[in-house]
Design a protein around this motif. Sequence first.
Motif, PDB file in Angstrom:
ATOM      1  N   UNK A 291       0.849  -1.179   0.000  1.00 21.45           N
ATOM      2  CA  UNK A 291       0.000   0.000   0.000  1.00 21.45           C
ATOM      3  C   UNK A 291       0.891   1.237   0.000  1.00 21.45           C
ATOM      4  N   UNK A 292       0.456   2.274  -0.708  1.00 22.92           N
ATOM      5  CA  UNK A 292       1.172   3.549  -0.750  1.00 22.92           C
ATOM      6  C   UNK A 292       0.185   4.649  -0.357  1.00 22.92           C
ATOM      7  N   UNK A 293       0.596   5.507   0.585  1.00 23.82           N
ATOM      8  CA  UNK A 293      -0.221   6.664   0.933  1.00 23.82           C
ATOM      9  C   UNK A 293       0.400   7.905   0.301  1.00 23.82           C
ATOM     10  N   UNK A 294      -0.452   8.749  -0.283  1.00 25.40           N
ATOM     11  CA  UNK A 294       0.002   9.973  -0.936  1.00 25.40           C
ATOM     12  C   UNK A 294      -0.879  11.137  -0.518  1.00 25.40           C
ATOM     13  N   UNK A 295      -0.326  12.340  -0.640  1.00 23.87           N
ATOM     14  CA  UNK A 295      -1.046  13.591  -0.383  1.00 23.87           C
ATOM     15  C   UNK A 295      -0.133  14.722  -0.842  1.00 23.87           C
ATOM     16  N   UNK A 296      -0.037  15.803  -0.067  1.00 20.79           N
ATOM     17  CA  UNK A 296       0.846  16.945  -0.312  1.00 20.79           C
ATOM     18  C   UNK A 296       0.932  17.322  -1.786  1.00 20.79           C
ATOM     19  N   UNK A 297       1.955  16.870  -2.510  1.00 17.63           N
ATOM     20  CA  UNK A 297       2.171  17.314  -3.882  1.00 17.63           C
ATOM     21  C   UNK A 297       1.163  16.829  -4.895  1.00 17.63           C
ATOM     22  N   UNK A 298       0.249  15.976  -4.501  1.00 16.80           N
ATOM     23  CA  UNK A 298      -0.630  15.287  -5.446  1.00 16.80           C
ATOM     24  C   UNK A 298      -1.502  16.219  -6.278  1.00 16.80           C
ATOM     25  N   UNK A 299      -1.911  17.363  -5.734  1.00 18.59           N
ATOM     26  CA  UNK A 299      -2.933  18.174  -6.409  1.00 18.59           C
ATOM     27  C   UNK A 299      -2.577  19.648  -6.462  1.00 18.59           C
ATOM     28  N   UNK A 300      -1.289  19.983  -6.447  1.00 17.96           N
ATOM     29  CA  UNK A 300      -0.870  21.362  -6.660  1.00 17.96           C
ATOM     30  C   UNK A 300      -1.380  22.341  -5.638  1.00 17.96           C
ATOM     31  N   UNK A 301      -1.671  21.883  -4.432  1.00 21.68           N
ATOM     32  CA  UNK A 301      -2.128  22.767  -3.370  1.00 21.68           C
ATOM     33  C   UNK A 301      -3.559  22.533  -2.934  1.00 21.68           C
ATOM     34  N   UNK A 302      -4.312  21.761  -3.693  1.00 21.23           N
ATOM     35  CA  UNK A 302      -5.676  21.432  -3.285  1.00 21.23           C
ATOM     36  C   UNK A 302      -5.642  20.241  -2.324  1.00 21.23           C
ATOM     37  N   UNK A 303      -6.593  20.181  -1.375  1.00 21.35           N
ATOM     38  CA  UNK A 303      -6.590  19.082  -0.399  1.00 21.35           C
ATOM     39  C   UNK A 303      -7.064  17.771  -1.023  1.00 21.35           C
ATOM     40  N   UNK A 304      -6.127  16.832  -1.114  1.00 20.68           N
ATOM     41  CA  UNK A 304      -6.440  15.516  -1.662  1.00 20.68           C
ATOM     42  C   UNK A 304      -5.388  14.544  -1.156  1.00 20.68           C
ATOM     43  N   UNK A 305      -5.815  13.320  -0.882  1.00 15.21           N
ATOM     44  CA  UNK A 305      -4.879  12.260  -0.516  1.00 15.21           C
ATOM     45  C   UNK A 305      -5.420  10.950  -1.050  1.00 15.21           C
ATOM     46  N   UNK A 306      -4.601   9.910  -0.941  1.00 15.15           N
ATOM     47  CA  UNK A 306      -5.012   8.631  -1.511  1.00 15.15           C
ATOM     48  C   UNK A 306      -4.308   7.479  -0.837  1.00 15.15           C
ATOM     49  N   UNK A 307      -4.942   6.329  -0.901  1.00 13.47           N
ATOM     50  CA  UNK A 307      -4.297   5.040  -0.636  1.00 13.47           C
ATOM     51  C   UNK A 307      -4.395   4.242  -1.924  1.00 13.47           C
ATOM     52  N   UNK A 308      -3.252   3.741  -2.375  1.00 14.47           N
ATOM     53  CA  UNK A 308      -3.195   2.917  -3.579  1.00 14.47           C
ATOM     54  C   UNK A 308      -2.500   1.621  -3.214  1.00 14.47           C
ATOM     55  N   UNK A 309      -3.045   0.504  -3.680  1.00 18.07           N
ATOM     56  CA  UNK A 309      -2.407  -0.744  -3.299  1.00 18.07           C
ATOM     57  C   UNK A 309      -2.921  -1.946  -4.053  1.00 18.07           C
ATOM     58  N   UNK A 310      -2.422  -3.082  -3.624  1.00 17.74           N
ATOM     59  CA  UNK A 310      -2.770  -4.348  -4.268  1.00 17.74           C
ATOM     60  C   UNK A 310      -4.280  -4.534  -4.258  1.00 17.74           C
ATOM     61  N   UNK A 311      -4.807  -4.955  -5.391  1.00 24.11           N
ATOM     62  CA  UNK A 311      -6.261  -5.031  -5.546  1.00 24.11           C
ATOM     63  C   UNK A 311      -6.893  -5.911  -4.487  1.00 24.11           C
ATOM     64  N   UNK A 312      -6.263  -7.059  -4.172  1.00 22.85           N
ATOM     65  CA  UNK A 312      -6.884  -7.964  -3.209  1.00 22.85           C
ATOM     66  C   UNK A 312      -6.901  -7.382  -1.803  1.00 22.85           C
ATOM     67  N   UNK A 313      -5.957  -6.511  -1.492  1.00 27.74           N
ATOM     68  CA  UNK A 313      -5.955  -5.842  -0.184  1.00 27.74           C
ATOM     69  C   UNK A 313      -6.972  -4.714  -0.151  1.00 27.74           C
ATOM     70  N   UNK A 314      -6.934  -3.874  -1.169  1.00 26.34           N
ATOM     71  CA  UNK A 314      -7.865  -2.743  -1.214  1.00 26.34           C
ATOM     72  C   UNK A 314      -9.322  -3.210  -1.250  1.00 26.34           C
ATOM     73  N   UNK A 315      -9.558  -4.358  -1.894  1.00 25.07           N
ATOM     74  CA  UNK A 315     -10.930  -4.860  -2.011  1.00 25.07           C
ATOM     75  C   UNK A 315     -11.365  -5.687  -0.810  1.00 25.07           C
ATOM     76  N   UNK A 316     -10.504  -5.811   0.200  1.00 25.77           N
ATOM     77  CA  UNK A 316     -10.863  -6.596   1.392  1.00 25.77           C
ATOM     78  C   UNK A 316     -11.870  -5.880   2.275  1.00 25.77           C
ATOM     79  N   UNK A 317     -11.987  -4.571   2.119  1.00 29.73           N
ATOM     80  CA  UNK A 317     -12.903  -3.792   2.966  1.00 29.73           C
ATOM     81  C   UNK A 317     -14.320  -3.903   2.416  1.00 29.73           C
ATOM     82  N   UNK A 318     -15.281  -4.089   3.304  1.00 28.42           N
ATOM     83  CA  UNK A 318     -16.682  -4.199   2.908  1.00 28.42           C
ATOM     84  C   UNK A 318     -17.187  -2.902   2.267  1.00 28.42           C
ATOM     85  N   UNK A 319     -18.200  -3.029   1.429  1.00 25.88           N
ATOM     86  CA  UNK A 319     -18.781  -1.874   0.764  1.00 25.88           C
ATOM     87  C   UNK A 319     -19.233  -0.821   1.762  1.00 25.88           C
ATOM     88  N   UNK A 320     -18.855   0.425   1.513  1.00 23.52           N
ATOM     89  CA  UNK A 320     -19.189   1.518   2.423  1.00 23.52           C
ATOM     90  C   UNK A 320     -18.177   1.720   3.537  1.00 23.52           C
TER      91      UNK A 320
END
Length: 457
Positions: A291-320
């Motif tokens: 998993x990789x967490x990102x923010x800061x430089x991602x959007x040129x000063x606008x507030x945004x962050x993300x988690x990006x990772x292996x599909x099977x891990x990211x999809x382990x969380x229940x809907x909602x």
Amino acid sequence: MTIAEPVYTAGGPALPQERRLVTSIPGPRSAELAARKRDAVAAGVGTTMPVYATSAGGGVVVDVDGNSLIDLGSGIAVTGVGNAHPGVVKAIAEQAERATHTCFMVTPYEGYVAVAEALNRLTPGEHAKRSALFNSGAEAVENAVKIARAHTGRQAVVAFDHAYHGRTNLTMALTAKSMPYKKGFGPFASEVYRAPVSYPFRDGGMSGPDAARAAISRIETQVGADQLAAIIIEPILGEGGFIVPAEGFLTTLARWARENGVVFIADEVQTGFARTGRMFASEHEAIVPDLVTTAKGIAGGMPLSAVTGRAEMMDAVHGGGLGGTYGGNPVACAAALAAIDAFENDGLCEAAERIGEVITRRFSEIAGSDPRVGDVRGRGAMIAVEFVKPSTGEPDAALAARVAASAHTQGVIVLTCGTFGNVIRFLPPLTIPLELLVEGIDIVATALRDAAHDAGT
């Protein structure tokens, strides 16, 4: 000669790329606003510089008194593409005309999906990935931990000495430094443990693999691999002092995590998006995080962050189970797509490398004759100078503070950091003109020399 072309403010002329002081720092208008701040803003919200900004671009910030300051901080590594990058400004304006918000969890929109696709493509590794968008770095870290726990069915998380991961309850538990981030705010989230990190300047020259084995031994003894959901680490520790672990430390940890079914989370909030000369700092040692967490430089000063990772891990969380009212706001997503285009096509990774070469060369030369400069380290446009007391090698936080304060009065924005408060960090916009960068570091170097004179050394 410039490192990159100056960035223009939206709808107006280019900001002159120069240091210009028309008043003392702070000027009268900034002083007025500081008085208003004292009456209106909570005392716990501190500021580094005593000036109030009105515009910024390229490598400068202009304050309300008309002073033009050299920016060596980028709003703490946020404005990598430059402040008010024209492509980012245009994307924001066009999206804001159409809609500022609908909530992706209610009526989704293409921008969110497009940002997720870009992150899945850009982050290390060729495996199938998914992304989820949030607002801040701390929020991304919290959600990465949630995802790791859902995927593994385990609860324990290990962070490292000198780590910084945020100011929310869970991320304060992950953060190592007490003052000002944790003092008085406990109790913190449970099932968070700490392990030693590779700190080449202060751990006696221990090799990266040896330092990793020491950390793993601590983890296995005090936590147990079978209880551990994730280890989380910044590839270069940011607030802790821009510590670059010795080669082999991260790769050994990542291999151990993979062998034991532990999720390896790379916190790239500060190191991501060309800051270190690569799109992500993990790439320097060919690390492929789960998993990789990102923010800061991602959007040129606008507030945004993300988690990006292996599909099977990211999809382990229940809907909602993942989301948030503003997470992946459409205006922030538009800004991110424009910023990512700039990172990929404006030569900003190469610019970061050139910036790092200039800063490192200058302060390495100073270190050769000034024993107060204990270490010069970092990658790309993420460089630190650690100050020490020559007689003992102990951290000299007072010197770092004096140097930074002197630079501030001369119109240079520079930040301190470090667990011991004895580090000055350089995080200029990747668009800063070379002449302006050199002038800024000259002023910091002069402040260091004058600090020696003031102290009578």
